[in-house]
Design a protein around this motif. Structure first.
Motif, mmCIF file in Angstrom:
data_model
loop_
_atom_site.group_PDB
_atom_site.id
_atom_site.type_symbol
_atom_site.label_atom_id
_atom_site.label_comp_id
_atom_site.label_asym_id
_atom_site.label_seq_id
_atom_site.Cartn_x
_atom_site.Cartn_y
_atom_site.Cartn_z
ATOM 1 N N MET A 247 0.840 -1.200 0.000
ATOM 2 C CA MET A 247 0.000 0.000 0.000
ATOM 3 C C MET A 247 0.877 1.254 0.000
ATOM 4 S SD MET A 247 -2.796 1.175 2.837
ATOM 5 C CE MET A 247 -1.683 2.018 3.954
ATOM 6 N N LEU A 248 1.946 1.219 0.832
ATOM 7 C CA LEU A 248 2.824 2.386 0.933
ATOM 8 C C LEU A 248 3.642 2.589 -0.340
ATOM 9 C CD1 LEU A 248 4.041 2.129 4.609
ATOM 10 C CD2 LEU A 248 2.598 3.883 3.616
ATOM 11 N N ASP A 249 3.499 1.634 -1.282
ATOM 12 C CA ASP A 249 4.257 1.781 -2.515
ATOM 13 C C ASP A 249 3.635 2.832 -3.423
ATOM 14 O OD1 ASP A 249 6.063 -0.064 -1.738
ATOM 15 O OD2 ASP A 249 4.960 -1.755 -2.596
ATOM 16 N N SER B 150 9.417 9.481 0.869
ATOM 17 C CA SER B 150 9.693 8.051 0.954
ATOM 18 C C SER B 150 8.992 7.478 2.182
ATOM 19 C CB SER B 150 11.202 7.836 1.072
ATOM 20 O OG SER B 150 11.634 8.367 2.327
ATOM 21 N N LYS B 151 9.067 6.159 2.305
ATOM 22 C CA LYS B 151 8.507 5.530 3.510
ATOM 23 C C LYS B 151 9.192 6.069 4.756
ATOM 24 C CE LYS B 151 7.527 1.138 1.249
ATOM 25 N NZ LYS B 151 7.914 -0.286 1.175
ATOM 26 N N GLY B 152 10.511 6.249 4.621
ATOM 27 C CA GLY B 152 11.259 6.787 5.758
ATOM 28 C C GLY B 152 10.794 8.186 6.131
ATOM 29 N N ASP B 153 10.515 9.001 5.101
ATOM 30 C CA ASP B 153 10.016 10.359 5.358
ATOM 31 C C ASP B 153 8.695 10.312 6.114
ATOM 32 O OD1 ASP B 153 12.140 11.574 4.072
ATOM 33 O OD2 ASP B 153 11.151 11.542 2.108
ATOM 34 N N ALA C 136 6.507 10.376 13.418
ATOM 35 C CA ALA C 136 7.192 10.360 14.718
ATOM 36 C C ALA C 136 7.290 11.776 15.281
ATOM 37 C CB ALA C 136 8.588 9.741 14.563
ATOM 38 N N GLY C 137 7.700 12.729 14.413
ATOM 39 C CA GLY C 137 7.844 14.113 14.864
ATOM 40 C C GLY C 137 6.519 14.716 15.259
ATOM 41 N N ALA C 138 5.494 14.501 14.420
ATOM 42 C CA ALA C 138 4.178 15.071 14.710
ATOM 43 C C ALA C 138 3.606 14.442 15.977
ATOM 44 C CB ALA C 138 3.239 14.847 13.525
ATOM 45 N N GLY C 139 3.793 13.141 16.124
ATOM 46 C CA GLY C 139 3.289 12.462 17.323
ATOM 47 C C GLY C 139 3.950 13.015 18.577
ATOM 48 N N ALA D 244 7.731 19.587 8.711
ATOM 49 C CA ALA D 244 6.891 20.148 7.652
ATOM 50 C C ALA D 244 7.674 20.531 6.411
ATOM 51 C CB ALA D 244 6.141 21.373 8.188
ATOM 52 N N LEU D 245 9.003 20.587 6.535
ATOM 53 C CA LEU D 245 9.822 21.078 5.421
ATOM 54 C C LEU D 245 9.534 20.308 4.131
ATOM 55 C CD1 LEU D 245 12.034 23.137 4.847
ATOM 56 C CD2 LEU D 245 13.698 21.321 5.165
ATOM 57 N N LYS D 246 9.443 18.994 4.258
ATOM 58 C CA LYS D 246 9.239 18.155 3.087
ATOM 59 C C LYS D 246 7.802 18.268 2.554
ATOM 60 C CE LYS D 246 11.165 14.665 0.704
ATOM 61 N NZ LYS D 246 12.535 14.484 0.258
ATOM 62 N N VAL D 247 6.870 18.637 3.430
ATOM 63 C CA VAL D 247 5.458 18.634 3.034
ATOM 64 C C VAL D 247 5.054 19.931 2.347
ATOM 65 C CG1 VAL D 247 3.094 18.364 3.840
ATOM 66 C CG2 VAL D 247 4.930 17.062 4.916
ATOM 67 N N VAL D 248 5.255 21.062 3.028
ATOM 68 C CA VAL D 248 4.821 22.335 2.430
ATOM 69 C C VAL D 248 5.979 23.279 2.166
ATOM 70 C CG1 VAL D 248 2.459 22.305 3.293
ATOM 71 C CG2 VAL D 248 4.277 23.213 4.734
ATOM 72 N N GLY D 249 7.207 22.949 2.618
ATOM 73 C CA GLY D 249 8.355 23.802 2.346
ATOM 74 C C GLY D 249 8.486 24.945 3.334
ATOM 75 N N ALA D 250 9.685 25.491 3.404
ATOM 76 C CA ALA D 250 9.999 26.495 4.431
ATOM 77 C C ALA D 250 9.115 27.733 4.343
ATOM 78 C CB ALA D 250 11.469 26.892 4.321
#
Lengths: 263, 262
Positions: A1-3, A123-126, A132-135, A183-189
């Motif tokens: 699914m994560l693929d 990625s899956k790692g991201d 983890a960070g949000a939690g 959030a950097l990867k999601v919406v950018g700085a």
């Protein structure tokens, strides 16, 4: 699914909104919008440092965002003219970050991804890092919730209740740095602060208590994240800005609804 | 032992000595009013007693396990923060609905529980602050100019409420004010402050003290006269409830006192 890249992107966006709803509410209540901007813009400098030293980008971002957040928080505690100070810090951080990135070979091509996010490429790692960070941010805020609210209302009142407002401010500072890294990867700085402020502002008119505002902000943030992703797929628009655009649309809806209800 | 005691307390803010060598104590169940002009260090003294400010010299001694209920001078609830009165009572410690309702009823505003803090009138707001302070079952209430922004009837009613609460619960009250008339009537002891303690004693003793006249002398004839008047007046009729009686009839004089003060 994560693929499936779309599933990963959706999970990343939902994970982020889990943290931004509650933290964004505090940013609005405490008028920390510029504070958020300064911390988020510092992330670009973190990216440059990480790339130059071969550290993970997440670690570099977190370190520099934390340094900036602590600096701003300390200056605020000393009673500096915050509007100007934050303006100087926020824009200098961005400019110096961009200059620094230009020295790193190969980084220039990725610059847009750091400024506006690259959520379709997580990625899956991201996804794991984001959750983890949000939690962690959410757990931190829930743990200190009552104390944070009291200190937000009035520092002396918190003090008289045996709380330490400085410690509570530090909790928010830490949470903000974590959210910036996440959030950097999601919406950018450039749009992290928007993701904090707009859903919370949209929730304000519909809420009667702090808790309902934070929950509504989370739901609005999640809705904007999923809606923005769909918009991005459908019209081939950049994903990060699309998410914020949808959030802005929800804000307008909420504001008009609130106005209708008052009349 | 006193509930709270300041010994030779000096406070410096930005290198400037705001309070010097202040010594005072509050005993269980008494109402003490700190009276002083603007900038006399009244709020600073309260904040030092609350442990917010660190003394440059001297010390603050609190009875072990002392519970303090604090009503700040001015609390502005930012419009961006939605907060009902009921929710406010649960900060920072959650209280049961029944206790919250009882506290609001006790301070005379049972109807505001579901209202937003920002929508309350000045008088309602102060009463909700007081209700919150009382919910912690305090030994000592600390109030910083609690009636600022209230009109005269509202102010008199608020002080009457404080006296009632003291009578019912035995809570000690330490408050700050610059309002001569109502405060003096309600207090067991008055402390005049102007960077240091100028004079101290029962309201009647303090109002005749030369230090007090020096501090409030010019333009306070009206207020002083009024105070005397209230007392004489009440003695004529009714010893037990003279204060309330005085308030109810004090309006024209109070107006005059305000003019004189300005």
């Amino acid at each position: 699914m994560l693929d499936d890249f779309l599933i990963r992107a959706s999970l990343a966006a939902l994970g982020l909104s889990l943290a931004t709803g509650a933290l964004g509410s505090f940013v609005v209540w405490r008028r920390m919008a510029y504070f958020g901007d300064a911390t988020a813009h510092a992330a670009i400098l973190g990216v440059a440092l990480a790339l130059a030293t071969d550290l993970p980008v997440g670690a570099g971002t977190l370190a520099v965002a934390l340094a900036m957040a602590v600096t701003v928080s300390t200056l605020a505690a000393r009673g500096w003219a915050m509007d100007t100070t934050l303006g100087v810090l926020a824009h200098s951080a961005l400019a110096i970050g961009l200059v620094a990135v230009s020295f790193v070979p190969g980084a220039r091509t990725d610059l847009q991804a750091y400024l506006f996010g690259d959520i379709l490429a997580v990625s899956k790692g991201d996804v794991g890092f984001i959750w983890a960070g949000a939690g962690l941010v959410l757990a931190l805020l829930l743990w200190r919730w009552q104390a944070l609210l009291t200190a937000t209302l009035n520092a002396d009142l918190a003090h008289a209740s045996g709380l330490n407002p400085d410690r509570e401010r530090l909790v928010l500072t830490l949470a903000l740095a974590l959210v910036v890294a996440v959030a950097l990867k999601v919406v950018g700085a450039l749009l992290i602060a928007a993701m904090l402020i707009i859903p919370a502002a949209a929730a304000r008119g519909l809420a009667r208590n702090p808790e309902s505002m934070a929950i509504l902000a989370t739901l609005i943030g999640a809705g904007a994240a999923l809606g923005g992703l769909q918009l991005s797929l459908w019209q081939d628009t950049p994903a990060g800005p699309s998410i914020i655009a949808v959030a802005a649309g929800l804000f307008v809806l909420s504001a008009s609804f609130g106005r209708m209800r008052r009349n | 032992m006193s509930l709270i005691e300041a010994k030779g307390l000096s406070i410096r803010l930005d290198g400037h000595e705001v309070l010097s060598r202040v010594t005072l104590r509050v005993e269980a169940g008494e109402i003490v009013t700190i009276l002083g002009p603007n900038g006399s260090g009244k709020s600073t003294l309260l904040r030092a007693l609350l442990g917010i400010l660190r003394p440059a010299e001297g010390e603050v001694i609190r009875q072990a396990g002392l519970r303090v209920g604090y009503v700040p001078q001015r609390l502005s609830v930012d419009r961006s923060l939605p907060m009902t009165a009921r929710r406010f009572l649960s900060l920072p410690h959650r209280v049961a609905d029944a206790d919250a309702a009882a506290a609001l009823a006790r301070v005379g505003v049972p109807e505001v529980a579901a209202r937003q803090m920002g929508d309350l009138s000045g008088g309602q707001f102060q009463r909700v602050l007081l209700a919150r302070a009382l919910l912690s079952r305090p030994d000592l209430l600390i109030l910083d100019e609690p009636t600022q922004g209230l009109d005269q009837p509202g102010e008199a009613a608020f002080y009457r409420l404080i006296e009632e609460v003291r009578r019912e619960t035995g809570v000690a009250v330490l408050m700050v004010s610059h309002d001569l008339h109502v405060v003096m009537a309600a207090s067991d002891r008055v402390i005049c402050l102007n960077g240091h303690i100028c004079c101290e004693g029962t309201p009647r003793v303090v109002s005749t003290a030369p230090e007090y006249r020096a501090l409030f002398g010019l333009g306070t004839q009206g207020a002083l006269a009024l105070y005397q008047h209230v007392h004489d007046h009440s003695h004529d009729h009714d010893h037990g409830h003279g204060h309330g009686h005085g308030h109810d009839h004090g309006h024209p004089h109070v107006q005059q006192a305000e003019h004189d003060h300005a």
